[in-house]
Every structure is written in C-alpha cells, then in structure tokens.
Scaffold this motif. Structure first.
Motif, PDB file in Angstrom:
ATOM      1  N   LEU A   1       0.823  -1.214   0.000  1.00  0.00           N
ATOM      2  CA  LEU A   1       0.000   0.000   0.000  1.00  0.00           C
ATOM      3  C   LEU A   1       0.857   1.264   0.000  1.00  0.00           C
ATOM      4  O   LEU A   1       1.612   1.516   0.941  1.00  0.00           O
ATOM      5  CB  LEU A   1      -0.896  -0.026   1.251  1.00  0.00           C
ATOM      6  N   GLY A   2       0.729   2.046  -1.104  1.00  0.00           N
ATOM      7  CA  GLY A   2       1.391   3.337  -1.161  1.00  0.00           C
ATOM      8  C   GLY A   2       0.412   4.446  -0.835  1.00  0.00           C
ATOM      9  O   GLY A   2      -0.790   4.202  -0.710  1.00  0.00           O
ATOM     10  N   PHE A   3       0.919   5.657  -0.692  1.00  0.00           N
ATOM     11  CA  PHE A   3       0.070   6.799  -0.356  1.00  0.00           C
ATOM     12  C   PHE A   3      -0.029   7.715  -1.564  1.00  0.00           C
ATOM     13  O   PHE A   3       0.987   8.022  -2.204  1.00  0.00           O
ATOM     14  CB  PHE A   3       0.669   7.560   0.838  1.00  0.00           C
ATOM     15  N   ASP A   4      -1.263   8.140  -1.882  1.00  0.00           N
ATOM     16  CA  ASP A   4      -1.475   9.130  -2.928  1.00  0.00           C
ATOM     17  C   ASP A   4      -0.852   8.695  -4.270  1.00  0.00           C
ATOM     18  O   ASP A   4      -0.230   9.492  -4.976  1.00  0.00           O
ATOM     19  CB  ASP A   4      -0.866  10.471  -2.479  1.00  0.00           C
ATOM     20  N   GLY A   5      -0.997   7.409  -4.577  1.00  0.00           N
ATOM     21  CA  GLY A   5      -0.545   6.907  -5.874  1.00  0.00           C
ATOM     22  C   GLY A   5       0.936   6.612  -5.997  1.00  0.00           C
ATOM     23  O   GLY A   5       1.397   6.160  -7.049  1.00  0.00           O
TER      24      GLY A   5
ATOM     25  N   TRP B   1       3.445   2.663   2.918  1.00  0.00           N
ATOM     26  CA  TRP B   1       4.378   3.785   2.816  1.00  0.00           C
ATOM     27  C   TRP B   1       5.105   4.065   4.138  1.00  0.00           C
ATOM     28  O   TRP B   1       6.230   4.563   4.113  1.00  0.00           O
ATOM     29  CB  TRP B   1       3.629   5.030   2.339  1.00  0.00           C
TER      30      TRP B   1
END
Lengths: 267, 267
Positions: free
Chosen positions: A74-78, A125
C-alpha cells in the motif's frame, strides 16, 4: 565501551511522507540527503528494527510482527514503492517474549500460515519510504499503540534496547515518524499547535533530551495531530538503555505535515 | 420465538480449500453444492460475521478487524480469487467492546489509517473461498487464537451471539474451517488421528451437539492437525446464545485435508 561488544550501533527517526522521494525544494532535498546519510551509516548493520505508525494499528496493544516475509502492498497518494523483505524472526520472538515477561501489552502477529512462503504481511508507505533509503537487510517490524500509557511505550523501548544489546548481530533501530499534520493546506486543517509541536520536537532531538517528551501535554498532541509521538517514546526507551549522541538532524514542512530525520550513533 | 425479532438468522461451517472451486469427484461436487446452498440461505442476511484461521494469527489474542475495506491479497497454491469487501464497522466495534467488557483477550486491528480508503486489510484463501459462495455483503472479520483457553473461545462466541441477536440488521455467522491435515499424501504426513478427528467432528455436527467439542483431547487435535477446532468452539458459543437446527452438512477428503460444510438455521 572498553571490552563491551556494541550490537545496537545506531538509531534514527525517519520520515515517511512522499515528498522526500522527489524533493521539490532545497530544504526537502536536505532532508532526503539526511535520510541517505542514515542509510550509509546503517549499512554497517546486519538487521533493522523498525516501528511504524502506518502498519497494524491496535489501540491498546503493541504489535510484534512474526511473519517470515514482508511484502509491499500500500502506497500513499498513488506513489507505490515495490519491495520484499525477510524478517529477523528470532529477534522478533526475543522482543515479544521479553516484553511479555515484563507484563507489557504486546501481541505476536503472524498471518495466513505460521511459517513458509504464506507467512507474510503487507507493508505500507510507513515502512517502504524509510526502507527505500536503507540497504536491504532482514527486518523486525513493530507497531505502537496510542491508548497505552506513555510509561508503557518507554518501557517497551527499554526492552528493545536490552534485547538488541544482547543480540549476536549488529542492529539499528528506526522510528518511522512524520510530525504534526495540522500545518494547513491539507485534510487536517490548520492549528497553530502544529508548528509549536514540531519546533518543540526538533529542539528535544537536537538537545538529545528525549526525556522532555514526557512533558508534552495531551492537548498539544491532540491539536497538532502528529504521527510521531508514540514511536519517539519508544525511541526514548531504547536510548535509555543504549546511550547515543546525535550525529545529524533535519526538518522540513513542504506540504501540510512536518517531516524530519535524526541519526543517533553510539557514544 | 413469538414477538422476538430474530436478527442472527443462521450460522455455517464453510471449508476454504481449493478443491471446492473445481470439484473433480462426486463427493467434492456435493460439498460445493452444500456451500452454494449456504450462499442461497444467507442471501437473506444483510451482513456476515466470519472467523478465519488464515488471516491474522495471534497466539494469545482474539482479533476483531476494524478496517473499512477488505481486499483480496493471498491465494493458496496459485489459486487467487479477486475481491473487495466493505466492513460492517459498527458491528465490529460492538463485538470488540462487548468482549473487552467481559474481560476476554481481544484486540482491535486497524491498518495503515484509522479511516477512509487507506483503512484496509488483506484477505486470504481462508476468507475468499467461503465468500466466493456467498452473495456480496458487508463483513465483520474475526480471528481465533490457539493459545487461549477453550472456555475463552466459547465465551467469545457467546458475546458474538448476544451482539448479533441485538443488532438492527439480519446477520449470519460463518466459521471458515478445514478439518484434519494429516490424512497423508501431503506436507503434514499421515496420522490415523486425522480420520478419527474428522469423523468425530462430523458426528458432533450431525447430532448438533457442539458441547461435545469440549471432550476432544489435546492429543487428538495435535496429531490430527485441524484448522477447525478453535473456530468451532466460537461457533458453539454462538449457538449457545442462539439455538439453531442443522439444515445440511457435507464432508469430503479429496487430498490431504478434510473439508466440510454445515448450515444451521433458527429453530
């Protein structure tokens, strides 16, 4: 340290916000450089222990992740960094067992299967960005809790410090942390306490007097909205058991949340 | 049940092994049919509570997953079912809080963020295969623990039963479970106790006398290597609070582990 084998060779605070991946201003570039310097220093270590506020979040239990494999999820904001890491499972077990014996509210978290390829847990992230600046090593992943007492978090840090000092490999401790999120122009609005909290935290770090964390009021924390306070209490506990000197620090707030870095090495 | 609104309308045991997805013999086809029948019966429900042995595994803590989104992540042996599910978060909170008040060793598990799109948790074959046979509904995901007492697991089931009976939507309870894994021709070897355990479990289910689970010895369980015993104790607790009759059951062992299904509906 004559005659004493130092196994816990350093500790760090590392930010996990996206801006350090593509710095757009001079101060953020300096922060990214500080994170890279932490990576160079920690390349001497054989394993890392990392505590992250963006993995499992339990309100009243501290987590010790016991899986064999940690996998990017899971990344943040793409912004999604890939990555697969092995864990240092024996060290995780030792931290869990020692904390349990001391009566701390700790739980062991495995997933899917107890061992083998299916024993895996997702990374976000919160771990992937700090790890991006570190050479690849086996990891122990820990998670803080916000509804346990400050004293409990410090004691957990002391347990980590003791266990790492007795381990048979060189290790470092990383607190993944971004600071106040209420600096404005973001989803958490603007509160003057954000600047106050971040300045206070950076002063405490620069003076290497983490005991002063205990003087910060709940009100200031609740208004500033940091993702750092609880991991810093654990770091304070680690440093109580393994005194270190500050080698570098950096801070910047390019968007709505404060980001910092700090490197501590043995005296 | 005159005048009493029944909100917990059914309960089931559902296998999670790959063979039911592509049955290769008549008995496995019958099991898949039983799972489909459970799906038809449970289509009357507005939410499901599912307890799975292949999600978070904590040795001494029962987990209540508190995220907003559950996302397919891990299949077994290359068979990967997709899927995204919303959680029934209010119901999860109620189960967690009620269990905590009763002194049960329960932890609330959120992940990444406390709310919104980043509040998510991975699903494995342990949930995805049972869910494959059910119409899509919001879910509460629970995880058992193997090192808590049998009594604790039964009491947790009783809490679930009470909470579901008082909920304002129709719900069902699903124990994801495969039985003994030591039937031979697999990674866990052969032990005669596998057949003994599975026969005993299916007799207990057919007689609808789950209290007899408490008479099974640790030795039999340890030799048979089931993934079912602990979830069945929780189901027993649920049925203590909400008595049901058995509507159907099925069992087959096409490879090295026993798979079964059972559907209970209100009397």
């Amino acid at each position: 340290m004559y005659g004493v084998k130092v196994m816990l060779i350093g500790a760090a605070i590392m930010s996990h916000g996206n801006p350090v991946l593509k710095p757009e201003d001079e101060e953020t570039r300096k922060l990214a450089e500080a994170l890279k310097e932490i990576g160079r220093e920690f390349s001497k270590a054989e394993a890392y222990v990392i505590i992250s506020p963006h993995n499992v979040r339990m309100s009243e239990a501290i987590g010790v992740i016991m899986v064999e494999n940690l996998i990017s999820w899971l990344g943040f904001d793409g912004v999604h960094l890939p990555g697969e890491y092995k864990t240092e499972k024996e060290l995780a077990k030792e931290i869990y067992q020692r904390a349990k014996v001391k009566g701390l509210p700790v739980v062991d978290i495995n997933f899917a299967s107890l061992g083998g390829e299916y024993s895996r847990f997702p990374l976000t992230w919160g771990e992937l960005i700090p790890l991006h600046f570190l050479e690849k090593r086996p990891i122990v992943l820990l998670t803080p809790a916000r509804k346990v007492s400050r004293d409990t978090l410090v004691k957990f840090g002391e347990v980590i410090g003791e266990v790492l000092e007795e381990y048979d490999k060189k290790v470092t401790f990383v607190a993944s942390a971004d600071h106040a999120h209420a600096h404005g122009n973001g989803p958490y609005g603007h509160a003057p306490e954000a600047k106050e909290y971040d300045e206070l935290i950076m002063r405490i770090i620069k003076e290497n007097r983490l005991e002063k964390l205990l003087e910060i009021s709940d009100e200031l924390i609740n208004k500033a909205l940091p993702d750092s306070y609880w991991q810093l209490l654990v770091l304070y506990g680690v440093l109580k058991r393994a005194p270190m000197k500050l080698k570098l620090s950096a801070y910047v707030c390019p968007t709505y949340f404060g980001m910092g870095a700090a490197l501590f090495v043995r005296k």
